[in-house]
Scaffold this active site. Structure first.
Site, PDB file in Angstrom:
ATOM      1  N   ASN A   1      -6.521  -9.332  11.084  1.00  0.00           N
ATOM      2  CA  ASN A   1      -6.363  -7.922  11.127  1.00  0.00           C
ATOM      3  C   ASN A   1      -5.560  -7.488  12.132  1.00  0.00           C
ATOM      4  OD1 ASN A   1      -6.239  -9.241   8.574  1.00  0.00           O
ATOM      5  ND2 ASN A   1      -6.452  -7.362   7.738  1.00  0.00           N
TER       6      ASN A   1
ATOM      7  N   THR B   1       2.518  -2.664   6.623  1.00  0.00           N
ATOM      8  CA  THR B   1       1.518  -1.881   6.730  1.00  0.00           C
ATOM      9  C   THR B   1       0.233  -1.848   8.147  1.00  0.00           C
ATOM     10  OG1 THR B   1       2.095  -0.577   5.220  1.00  0.00           O
ATOM     11  CG2 THR B   1       0.023  -0.399   6.059  1.00  0.00           C
TER      12      THR B   1
ATOM     13  N   ASP C   1      -0.362 -10.479  -0.454  1.00  0.00           N
ATOM     14  CA  ASP C   1       0.924 -10.926  -0.359  1.00  0.00           C
ATOM     15  C   ASP C   1       0.922 -11.319   1.393  1.00  0.00           C
ATOM     16  OD1 ASP C   1      -0.535  -8.633   1.203  1.00  0.00           O
ATOM     17  OD2 ASP C   1       0.428  -6.515   0.244  1.00  0.00           O
TER      18      ASP C   1
ATOM     19  N   ALA D   1       0.983  -1.004   0.204  1.00  0.00           N
ATOM     20  CA  ALA D   1       0.056  -0.158   0.703  1.00  0.00           C
ATOM     21  C   ALA D   1       1.016   1.088  -0.649  1.00  0.00           C
ATOM     22  CB  ALA D   1      -0.971   0.276   0.721  1.00  0.00           C
ATOM     23  N   SER D   2       2.311   0.912   0.188  1.00  0.00           N
ATOM     24  CA  SER D   2       2.954   2.051   0.293  1.00  0.00           C
ATOM     25  C   SER D   2       3.813   2.250  -0.545  1.00  0.00           C
ATOM     26  CB  SER D   2       3.333   2.653   1.730  1.00  0.00           C
ATOM     27  OG  SER D   2       4.808   1.494   1.935  1.00  0.00           O
ATOM     28  N   SER D   3       4.669   0.925  -1.521  1.00  0.00           N
ATOM     29  CA  SER D   3       5.393   1.241  -2.044  1.00  0.00           C
ATOM     30  C   SER D   3       5.292  -0.501  -2.701  1.00  0.00           C
ATOM     31  CB  SER D   3       6.998   1.211  -1.356  1.00  0.00           C
ATOM     32  OG  SER D   3       7.356   0.179  -0.139  1.00  0.00           O
ATOM     33  N   GLY D   4       6.030  -0.163  -4.077  1.00  0.00           N
ATOM     34  CA  GLY D   4       6.030  -1.234  -4.540  1.00  0.00           C
ATOM     35  C   GLY D   4       7.948  -1.562  -5.076  1.00  0.00           C
ATOM     36  N   ARG D   5       8.402  -2.996  -5.690  1.00  0.00           N
ATOM     37  CA  ARG D   5       8.405  -3.143  -6.661  1.00  0.00           C
ATOM     38  C   ARG D   5       8.813  -4.384  -6.967  1.00  0.00           C
ATOM     39  NH1 ARG D   5      11.186  -4.831  -0.792  1.00  0.00           N
ATOM     40  NH2 ARG D   5       9.291  -6.741  -0.843  1.00  0.00           N
TER      41      ARG D   5
ATOM     42  N   GLY E   1      -5.258  -7.062  -1.107  1.00  0.00           N
ATOM     43  CA  GLY E   1      -6.139  -7.419  -0.781  1.00  0.00           C
ATOM     44  C   GLY E   1      -7.226  -6.733  -1.207  1.00  0.00           C
TER      45      GLY E   1
END
Length: 489
Positions: A296, A259, A237, A13-17, A83
């Site tokens: 959660n 997160t 994830d 939700a804050s970054s991607g790689r 999700g």
């Protein structure tokens, strides 16, 4: 020596790689290398919190092209993301609008109406999924009610990782582990639940039959012309992270820390009893027919927001300052729904402390200490709930994901839970993504086989509980803090 090169696209939700894995089958060595990293964040469009899906796709393609530019022959690609969110497509496969974020307020009040009209026990008995106000079940109902003119043009709805796989291959897929997070999949049939879908007000034709991890969706044609298989990994994830969790026994629990914090255990059967419903336990799908029985917890989202608001860039220095502060001076309930997306997280935390007649955290270190102590205490409560549900205690807690690098929080967790904590690997989601790809390529036999590769290649750190720590003595008082309106209650 034959090497396998697999690419994992791991979006949070804050970054991607975009990560490149190199696996040597004979030596069973597995290395990861970051090829491309990029920012992901919410953007307001017409007052709605949305995802910049086109920018994310461009970043994914940039990362894949970088691998190809190095002359590396990619054996396969897999994509995992968060999700519940989805992309709408018309009959020509073109995107309709931007995907709305689960943190948007459009679902306010929808879950309560679903419970009133369908019955909480019936929804849970069908799906086995915890009640969260942003589940896709409620998002789709909000869409049908608030934008009826939009849905008449919709032919398909793809969850976020399935959308990116579609964009790379031209083929649509609905991957099972992520589909279960929607609260729309029937826990007995592993297919979409007709009654729940009917209640949303959208067409069941938007969705194809869910497929389990390990099938090839299609092929991406790289700039060199090679056709590279795109594998349906465990595309949620957390499902990927659990695959890479080196669980030592059936009595080990896991905590995927990022997160969100997802705490749970693996089971071959779901838990859908009245007690599970009362505790709001979820039974999300996993690889090889396993269930991720979990709950959660709001997680490091609180810290991420505070860091941004307080202009803190050196997290290590902040944690060092935080460690010098006394424990449990400021305690909140991280799962209070007031913290899901407040205008200002720092102010919201301060208000929660003020309203409960506690000292008010003012400095970044004090705010961080409040978050760490509160999370550790909530971890202890949830671990006890899970142990009670399964009828026996856990022997270890494995913390994986980016949050496991926080040594202070790991130790506080061990102290509060009174259990040995094993931290690592950090790149759990990426590794689990790679693991399914290697199984699909017939290089590994199953999840347990892959976990031996993980433990053989990645260092783990053990934290032993200090039973005399103040945080362990504060648990009874923390119970009172949880008598608030919880997001995940």
């Amino acid at each position: 020596m034959t090497l396998r090169h697999c690419v994992a696209v791991d979006l949070g939700a804050s970054s991607g790689r975009v990560m490149l894995a190199c696996y040597a089958p004979e030596q069973r060595t597995l290395t990861l290398r970051e090829i491309h990293r990029f920012v992901n964040c919410l953007q307001k469009q017409g007052g709605v919190d949305t995802w910049d899906i086109d920018s994310l796709e461009a970043e994914i393609r940039t990362g894949l092209n970088k691998v190809c530019e190095e002359g590396i022959l990619i054996d396969s690609i897999g994509i995992d993301t968060w999700g519940v969110d989805y992309v709408l497509l018309d009959r020509n496969g073109a995107r309709i609008g931007l995907p709305v974020s689960y943190r948007d307020s459009r679902t306010d009040g929808v879950m309560a109406r679903a419970i009133e009209q369908l019955g909480k026990a019936d929804i849970y008995g069908r799906s086995g999924i915890q009640f969260l106000p942003f589940n896709t079940l409620y998002q789709l109902r909000a869409l049908a009610e608030q934008q009826p003119e939009l849905i008449k043009n919709v032919a398909h709805a793809l969850l976020i990782p399935d959308y990116f796989s579609y964009r790379l291959t031209g083929n649509m897929n609905w991957e099972y582990t992520n589909a279960t997070t929607t609260q729309l999949v029937n826990i007995n049939s592993d297919n979409w639940d007709e009654n729940l879908l009917n209640w949303t007000g959208v067409s069941a034709a938007w969705f194809g039959t869910p497929t389990h991890p390990g099938n090839v969706i299609g092929h991406w044609i790289c700039p060199l012309g090679n056709q590279i298989p795109v594998v349906a990994v465990a595309s949620h994830d957390t499902a990927s992270a659990v695959i890479a969790s080196p669980l030592a026994s059936q009595d080990a629990a896991y905590l995927s820390s990022g997160t969100w914090s997802l705490m749970g255990f693996e089971s071959k059967t779901p838990y859908t009893s009245d007690a599970a419903l009362a505790a709001n336990i979820t039974n999300e799908g996993g690889a090889e027919g396993r269930y991720r029985v979990l709950k959660n917890i709001m997680g490091l989202w609180l810290l991420q927001r505070v860091l941004k608001e307080q202009n803190v860039s050196d997290l290590s220095a902040l944690i060092a300052d935080t460690e010098t502060l006394a424990a449990c001076r400021f305690v909140i309930n991280p799962n209070d729904d007031r913290f899901i997306n407040p205008a200002n997280m720092s102010t919201e935390i301060q208000a929660a402390c003020r309203e409960t007649n506690q000292p008010v955290p003012n400095t970044p270190a004090e705010l961080a200490r409040c978050i760490f102590d509160s999370l550790a205490l909530l971890y202890a409560d949830v671990l006890q709930e899970l142990a009670t549900l399964r009828g026996k205690p856990f022997s270890q807690l494995h913390i994986v994901g980016g949050g496991c690098q926080n040594r202070l929080l790991n130790q506080l967790c061990a102290d509060a839970c009174g259990i040995t904590v094993v931290a690592g690997p950090v790149e759990a989601s990426t590794l689990g993504n790679i693991g399914i790809q290697l199984m699909t390529l017939d290089e590994l036999t199953n999840v347990d086989d892959f976990r031996t590769v993980v433990t053989g290649n990645y260092a783990l750190t053990t934290f032993t509980p200090h039973s005399c720590h103040e945080i362990a003595r504060y648990r009874a008082q923390f119970q009172q803090k949880r008598l608030t309106k919880e997001l995940c209650a």
